[in-house]
Structures are given as C-alpha cells and as structure tokens.
Design a protein around this motif. Structure first.
Motif, PDB file in Angstrom:
ATOM      1  N   THR A 188       0.835  -1.199   0.000  1.00  0.00           N
ATOM      2  CA  THR A 188       0.000   0.000   0.000  1.00  0.00           C
ATOM      3  C   THR A 188       0.869   1.248   0.000  1.00  0.00           C
ATOM      4  OG1 THR A 188      -1.783  -1.123   1.208  1.00  0.00           O
ATOM      5  CG2 THR A 188      -1.763   1.274   1.298  1.00  0.00           C
ATOM      6  N   LEU A 189       1.923   1.221   0.815  1.00  0.00           N
ATOM      7  CA  LEU A 189       2.844   2.355   0.888  1.00  0.00           C
ATOM      8  C   LEU A 189       3.542   2.585  -0.455  1.00  0.00           C
ATOM      9  CD1 LEU A 189       4.461   4.497   2.416  1.00  0.00           C
ATOM     10  CD2 LEU A 189       5.994   2.672   3.187  1.00  0.00           C
ATOM     11  N   PHE A 190       4.081   1.525  -1.040  1.00  0.00           N
ATOM     12  CA  PHE A 190       4.788   1.647  -2.315  1.00  0.00           C
ATOM     13  C   PHE A 190       3.876   2.178  -3.419  1.00  0.00           C
ATOM     14  CE2 PHE A 190       8.040  -1.714  -1.000  1.00  0.00           C
ATOM     15  CZ  PHE A 190       9.012  -0.747  -0.769  1.00  0.00           C
ATOM     16  N   ILE A 191       2.676   1.595  -3.515  1.00  0.00           N
ATOM     17  CA  ILE A 191       1.749   2.002  -4.571  1.00  0.00           C
ATOM     18  C   ILE A 191       1.272   3.428  -4.345  1.00  0.00           C
ATOM     19  CG2 ILE A 191      -0.466   1.480  -5.670  1.00  0.00           C
ATOM     20  CD1 ILE A 191       0.037  -1.476  -4.885  1.00  0.00           C
ATOM     21  N   SER A 192       1.082   3.802  -3.082  1.00  0.00           N
ATOM     22  CA  SER A 192       0.687   5.180  -2.771  1.00  0.00           C
ATOM     23  C   SER A 192       1.753   6.165  -3.231  1.00  0.00           C
ATOM     24  CB  SER A 192       0.447   5.342  -1.261  1.00  0.00           C
ATOM     25  OG  SER A 192      -0.647   4.573  -0.836  1.00  0.00           O
ATOM     26  N   VAL A 193       3.018   5.804  -3.037  1.00  0.00           N
ATOM     27  CA  VAL A 193       4.121   6.667  -3.482  1.00  0.00           C
ATOM     28  C   VAL A 193       4.139   6.761  -5.010  1.00  0.00           C
ATOM     29  CG1 VAL A 193       6.630   6.898  -3.579  1.00  0.00           C
ATOM     30  CG2 VAL A 193       5.518   6.246  -1.435  1.00  0.00           C
ATOM     31  N   LEU A 194       3.974   5.627  -5.689  1.00  0.00           N
ATOM     32  CA  LEU A 194       3.997   5.621  -7.150  1.00  0.00           C
ATOM     33  C   LEU A 194       2.869   6.450  -7.744  1.00  0.00           C
ATOM     34  CD1 LEU A 194       4.839   1.861  -7.889  1.00  0.00           C
ATOM     35  CD2 LEU A 194       6.348   3.845  -8.171  1.00  0.00           C
ATOM     36  N   ILE A 200       7.853   8.975   0.585  1.00  0.00           N
ATOM     37  CA  ILE A 200       8.704   7.936   1.161  1.00  0.00           C
ATOM     38  C   ILE A 200       9.895   8.588   1.852  1.00  0.00           C
ATOM     39  CG2 ILE A 200      10.194   7.621  -0.868  1.00  0.00           C
ATOM     40  CD1 ILE A 200       9.898   4.553  -0.312  1.00  0.00           C
ATOM     41  N   ASN A 201      10.341   7.957   2.925  1.00  0.00           N
ATOM     42  CA  ASN A 201      11.503   8.460   3.665  1.00  0.00           C
ATOM     43  C   ASN A 201      12.278   7.278   4.226  1.00  0.00           C
ATOM     44  OD1 ASN A 201      10.078   7.663   6.053  1.00  0.00           O
ATOM     45  ND2 ASN A 201       8.997   9.623   6.005  1.00  0.00           N
ATOM     46  N   ALA A 202      13.365   7.582   4.960  1.00  0.00           N
ATOM     47  CA  ALA A 202      14.255   6.523   5.452  1.00  0.00           C
ATOM     48  C   ALA A 202      13.537   5.574   6.402  1.00  0.00           C
ATOM     49  CB  ALA A 202      15.457   7.162   6.150  1.00  0.00           C
ATOM     50  N   ALA A 203      12.657   6.116   7.252  1.00  0.00           N
ATOM     51  CA  ALA A 203      11.955   5.269   8.222  1.00  0.00           C
ATOM     52  C   ALA A 203      11.068   4.251   7.514  1.00  0.00           C
ATOM     53  CB  ALA A 203      11.129   6.142   9.166  1.00  0.00           C
ATOM     54  N   LYS A 204      10.432   4.669   6.427  1.00  0.00           N
ATOM     55  CA  LYS A 204       9.569   3.750   5.689  1.00  0.00           C
ATOM     56  C   LYS A 204      10.395   2.675   4.979  1.00  0.00           C
ATOM     57  CE  LYS A 204       5.878   7.145   5.082  1.00  0.00           C
ATOM     58  NZ  LYS A 204       5.096   7.974   4.145  1.00  0.00           N
ATOM     59  N   VAL A 205      11.580   3.040   4.510  1.00  0.00           N
ATOM     60  CA  VAL A 205      12.458   2.043   3.889  1.00  0.00           C
ATOM     61  C   VAL A 205      12.889   1.009   4.921  1.00  0.00           C
ATOM     62  CG1 VAL A 205      14.689   1.693   2.768  1.00  0.00           C
ATOM     63  CG2 VAL A 205      13.260   3.642   2.123  1.00  0.00           C
ATOM     64  N   ILE A 206      13.192   1.474   6.132  1.00  0.00           N
ATOM     65  CA  ILE A 206      13.547   0.547   7.218  1.00  0.00           C
ATOM     66  C   ILE A 206      12.382  -0.395   7.502  1.00  0.00           C
ATOM     67  CG2 ILE A 206      14.068   0.402   9.688  1.00  0.00           C
ATOM     68  CD1 ILE A 206      15.589   3.049   9.385  1.00  0.00           C
ATOM     69  N   ALA A 207      11.168   0.151   7.499  1.00  0.00           N
ATOM     70  CA  ALA A 207       9.975  -0.670   7.752  1.00  0.00           C
ATOM     71  C   ALA A 207       9.848  -1.773   6.712  1.00  0.00           C
ATOM     72  CB  ALA A 207       8.732   0.212   7.746  1.00  0.00           C
ATOM     73  N   LEU A 377       6.332 -11.187  14.678  1.00  0.00           N
ATOM     74  CA  LEU A 377       6.536  -9.934  15.410  1.00  0.00           C
ATOM     75  C   LEU A 377       7.220  -8.888  14.532  1.00  0.00           C
ATOM     76  CD1 LEU A 377       7.654 -11.299  18.913  1.00  0.00           C
ATOM     77  CD2 LEU A 377       5.455 -10.246  18.320  1.00  0.00           C
ATOM     78  N   GLN A 378       8.152  -9.335  13.676  1.00  0.00           N
ATOM     79  CA  GLN A 378       8.824  -8.394  12.792  1.00  0.00           C
ATOM     80  C   GLN A 378       7.875  -7.813  11.751  1.00  0.00           C
ATOM     81  OE1 GLN A 378      13.320 -10.315  12.601  1.00  0.00           O
ATOM     82  NE2 GLN A 378      12.572  -9.063  10.939  1.00  0.00           N
ATOM     83  N   VAL A 379       6.993  -8.656  11.223  1.00  0.00           N
ATOM     84  CA  VAL A 379       6.006  -8.163  10.265  1.00  0.00           C
ATOM     85  C   VAL A 379       5.133  -7.097  10.915  1.00  0.00           C
ATOM     86  CG1 VAL A 379       3.987  -8.770   8.878  1.00  0.00           C
ATOM     87  CG2 VAL A 379       5.977 -10.271   8.900  1.00  0.00           C
ATOM     88  N   PHE A 380       4.666  -7.383  12.129  1.00  0.00           N
ATOM     89  CA  PHE A 380       3.828  -6.418  12.850  1.00  0.00           C
ATOM     90  C   PHE A 380       4.610  -5.144  13.144  1.00  0.00           C
ATOM     91  CE2 PHE A 380       1.808  -4.620  16.626  1.00  0.00           C
ATOM     92  CZ  PHE A 380       0.487  -4.614  16.235  1.00  0.00           C
ATOM     93  N   SER A 381       5.880  -5.291  13.539  1.00  0.00           N
ATOM     94  CA  SER A 381       6.709  -4.113  13.824  1.00  0.00           C
ATOM     95  C   SER A 381       6.906  -3.260  12.575  1.00  0.00           C
ATOM     96  CB  SER A 381       8.072  -4.552  14.361  1.00  0.00           C
ATOM     97  OG  SER A 381       7.940  -5.288  15.550  1.00  0.00           O
ATOM     98  N   GLY A 382       7.037  -3.918  11.430  1.00  0.00           N
ATOM     99  CA  GLY A 382       7.191  -3.170  10.180  1.00  0.00           C
ATOM    100  C   GLY A 382       5.987  -2.299   9.892  1.00  0.00           C
ATOM    101  N   PHE A 383       4.777  -2.817  10.200  1.00  0.00           N
ATOM    102  CA  PHE A 383       3.562  -2.015  10.012  1.00  0.00           C
ATOM    103  C   PHE A 383       3.583  -0.779  10.900  1.00  0.00           C
ATOM    104  CE2 PHE A 383       1.443  -6.270   9.068  1.00  0.00           C
ATOM    105  CZ  PHE A 383       1.751  -6.161   7.721  1.00  0.00           C
ATOM    106  N   VAL A 384       3.967  -0.988  12.168  1.00  0.00           N
ATOM    107  CA  VAL A 384       3.991   0.128  13.109  1.00  0.00           C
ATOM    108  C   VAL A 384       4.982   1.195  12.646  1.00  0.00           C
ATOM    109  CG1 VAL A 384       4.497   0.820  15.480  1.00  0.00           C
ATOM    110  CG2 VAL A 384       3.303  -1.342  15.038  1.00  0.00           C
ATOM    111  N   ILE A 385       6.174   0.775  12.228  1.00  0.00           N
ATOM    112  CA  ILE A 385       7.190   1.731  11.767  1.00  0.00           C
ATOM    113  C   ILE A 385       6.713   2.469  10.518  1.00  0.00           C
ATOM    114  CG2 ILE A 385       9.535   1.961  10.854  1.00  0.00           C
ATOM    115  CD1 ILE A 385      10.299  -0.473  12.558  1.00  0.00           C
ATOM    116  N   ALA A 386       6.097   1.734   9.585  1.00  0.00           N
ATOM    117  CA  ALA A 386       5.633   2.353   8.342  1.00  0.00           C
ATOM    118  C   ALA A 386       4.576   3.408   8.600  1.00  0.00           C
ATOM    119  CB  ALA A 386       5.085   1.278   7.398  1.00  0.00           C
TER     120      ALA A 386
END
Length: 398
Positions: A188-194, A200-207, A377-386
């Motif tokens: 969703t994030l990638f397509i929204s950017v496109l 997009i920023n560094a935090a989202k790339v980390i996510a 847990l990592q998948v869930f954490s990625g959502f929170v960071i994104a």
C-alpha cells in the motif's frame, strides 16, 4: 456525520472487521475439509455483494423523500412570516412581491447611494429550500454511471485479491495466510508513493526491510498441529510454498485495491463515492463477467474440477460465510478505508496476526517455532514503523 466522528467510527469498523475476518478464515478452512473449491467460494462471496445495489437505490429514494418533506416543511414556516417582523401569514403572491420589492431596493442602493464594483451574476441569496445543499452534494458525489465505471475497473482486482486469499487458505494455515496477507501495508505504501498519494523516507524504507525479513522468517519457520494427521486424512489444508506465494500475491493486489479505492473516494471522511453502491457494482460485474475464469484455472491445475456442495449443511455454511465473511465484512472494511486512510486501515488489519495465531492454537492445537513467532513480530513491527514513519523522521531529523 463530522470527519472526526467518521474517523473514530472507521477505527471501530476496523476492529469489527478483524474479528469477522479471522472467524471467517477459520470457517472457510473448515469448509475446505469437505468442499475444497476456492474459486466457487470466492465467486459466491463476491457475487453476493450485488444485493447492495437495490439497497443503495432504496436508500437514495428514502433520502429524497425525507429531503422533500423537510423542504416543504421549512418553506411553509418561511411563508408564514413577513420580512418586516410581522407575524401575520402572507397571502398568495405577497411573498414573491415582497422579494421583488426588496431586490429593487437593493438595485437602487447599488447604483445611486453606494459605489460598488460590478460583480458577476450569482445565484440569489434567497434560494429554493435545500437547493444550495443539494447542488454542493451533487458536485461532491460521483454519479451512478461514474461509480459503475469505477466498479468495472476495480472488479478484477478485488476478485483476484479474494481468490488468492482463499487459495492460500486452502493450502496453508490461517495464521500463515494472515501474516503474509498483512504485508499489504508495505505494498500500500509503495503504490501510494507511485501514484503520488504518499511520500517515502528513510523510516519507511527501514519498515520495508524489517517486514520482508519477517515474511522470510515466517515462510521458513515451522508450524505443527495436534490434529495434523486428522487434517491430512480429511483432505484439508497443508502448509505449502504455493500457499505462501498466494498469500503474498494477495497482499500485493489488496494494497493496489486499497490505494485505488481511496483515490476514487477522495479525502478522509469524504462522501464522494457511495461505497454501498460501488460494492454492489463489484458484485454485479463479478456475477456477470468473471464466472468463466474457473475453466483456465482448472486447466492450469490451480483449481480442482468444479463440483457442487454434496450436502445442504455445507450449502448453508458456505452461504452464511459468504454473507458475513464477504458481503458484510468487505463493506465495513471499505468504509473504514474511506473514513480513515489506507495505511491506518492496513495497520488495523495487522491485528489479525496475533488473533489468527491464537485461534489456530485454540482450535487446531497448532504450535509455532521460535523463528515463526519472531518473524510474525517483525512483520507487525514493520507495520507500526511504516505508519509512524513521518513522526520517526521528524524526531530523528531524517
């Protein structure tokens, strides 16, 4: 309904959809034990949304009646008063004469007493009852024809999303399907950017890297159930790489549909699109245009040969699951996307991860390896960071 109230209502709907989706996924997997037909279940669930079309038009008819009744009531109140503070009711024609006299007075003032700039001709200040509100509403809302066209565009994307999710459930556990499907937040994030809907920023790339690492870990992690032998004997689901792939592809199409839905619907709390009517057209186009897909899917070996359910009990369960798990929950989900935003809705859907794992543990006695749990847990954490990426960026100065 105010935008802030709609936002809160959207959050409540997200919670309801999480419960319905996990429950429906468990029921769907139970159905596959006796009737392993992902296409048939998807086609039925999506086609049933056609019932929203008559409901939407009935709603429009009732609204028009209420507006007409409200307008006539307000008109009678206005006509019962004079413009000079008198309380005696006006006779026939006196109200119009009074307005004409007032407009003539205004014209005299404009051209003799006060030197005002010439303005473009506009609508009179005193307009028909409800005229202004209706005009504004019509400008904001899409017509039925436009909604139907959008429904035609979105129909194949939505059907593919639903089919891939059910095909994954037919081949893997509810928890695994939920974890992989929940990566839709990143897509969703990638397509929204496109599409220019997000930045997009560094935090989202980390996510992205955190979540993708989690997906890899859940794919490699092991799960096993106490009823695994019974499940195998009854022909129900087994965890396969193909099921994981279907779950991930479902996340991609889900992300695309979410962004396009929000793009068509407008900003948060927007009334631009009648979601009920849109989903009704999704059901109508699925019913009329997508039935033939069962043939190529069967020829490719992805779908088993089509058969009808063998018992009335299975029929009832399939129908009830379609009405609640597809028709009702998908409509609630669409409203939550329109009333909040795509990323918030997707983050809420990630709550299905722990709920699905608990459901599998209770219902099937399923156990999970440490690698699988850490990956989830990592998948869930990625959502929170994104979803908190903008705040993180401002805090870290990225």
């Amino acid at each position: 309904m105010g935008s802030s109230l709609k936002y809160r209502a959207g959050l409540v709907l997200i919670g309801a959809v999480v419960l319905i989706w996990v429950t429906s996924a468990e029921v769907t997997q139970g159905i596959f034990a006796n009737y392993k037909q992902p296409f048939a279940i998807t086609y039925l669930g999506a086609s049933l949304m056609v019932i929203y079309i008559p409901l939407a038009f009935l709603k429009d008819f009732i609204y028009k009646l209420l507006r007409r009744h409200s307008g006539s009531s307000r008109a009678s109140k206005v006509a019962s008063k004079s413009s000079f503070g008198g309380s005696a009711p006006l006779k026939n024609g006196e109200f119009e004469k009074m307005l004409e006299m007032e407009s003539q007075k205004t014209a005299v003032i404009n051209f003799t007493d006060v030197d005002l700039p010439v303005l473009e001709e506009t609508k009179p200040l005193i307009c028909g009852i409800g005229e202004f509100g209706d005009d504004v509403l019509k400008e904001q809302q899409l017509s039925t024809k436009e909604i139907a066209i959008y429904g035609l565009y979105l129909c194949p994307i939505w059907f593919v999303t639903e089919y891939l999710s059910n095909a994954a459930l037919a081949r893997t556990s509810v928890a695994s399907t939920t974890v992989l499907s929940s990566t839709s937040g990143l897509f969703t994030l990638f397509i929204s950017v496109l599409l220019g809907q997000d930045s997009i920023n560094a935090a989202k790339v980390i996510a992205v890297f955190v979540s993708m690492a989690g997906v890899a870990m859940t794919t490699m992690g092991q799960t096993w159930a106490t009823d695994e032998s019974e499940v195998s004997n009854s022909g129900a689901t087994q965890r396969t790489l193909l099921g994981d792939m279907f779950g991930l592809l479902s996340a991609v199409s889900y992300g695309l549909f979410t962004v396009l839905l929000k793009k068509f619907a407008g900003g948060e709390g927007s009334e631009k699109v009648d979601v009920q009517k849109l989903f009704g057209f999704l059901g109508l186009f699925t019913l009329c245009l997508l039935w033939w897909l069962v043939w190529p899917l069967t020829a490719l070996g992805i779908e088993p040969k089509f058969t009808m359910p063998h018992s009335a009990k299975v029929d009832e369960v399939v129908l009830a699951n379609g009405l609640i798990g597809s028709v009702l929950s998908d409509y609630f989900w669409a409203l939550s996307v329109v009333w909040t935003n795509p990323l918030v809705a997707t983050l809420g859907m990630s709550l299905t991860i722990p709920l699905a794992m608990v459901a599998d543990m209770v219902i099937h006695g399923r156990h999970y390896s440490a690698v699988y749990i850490i990956g989830s847990l990592q998948v869930f954490s990625g959502f929170v960071i994104a979803n908190l990426a903008d705040r993180f960026s401002r805090f870290l100065g990225l």
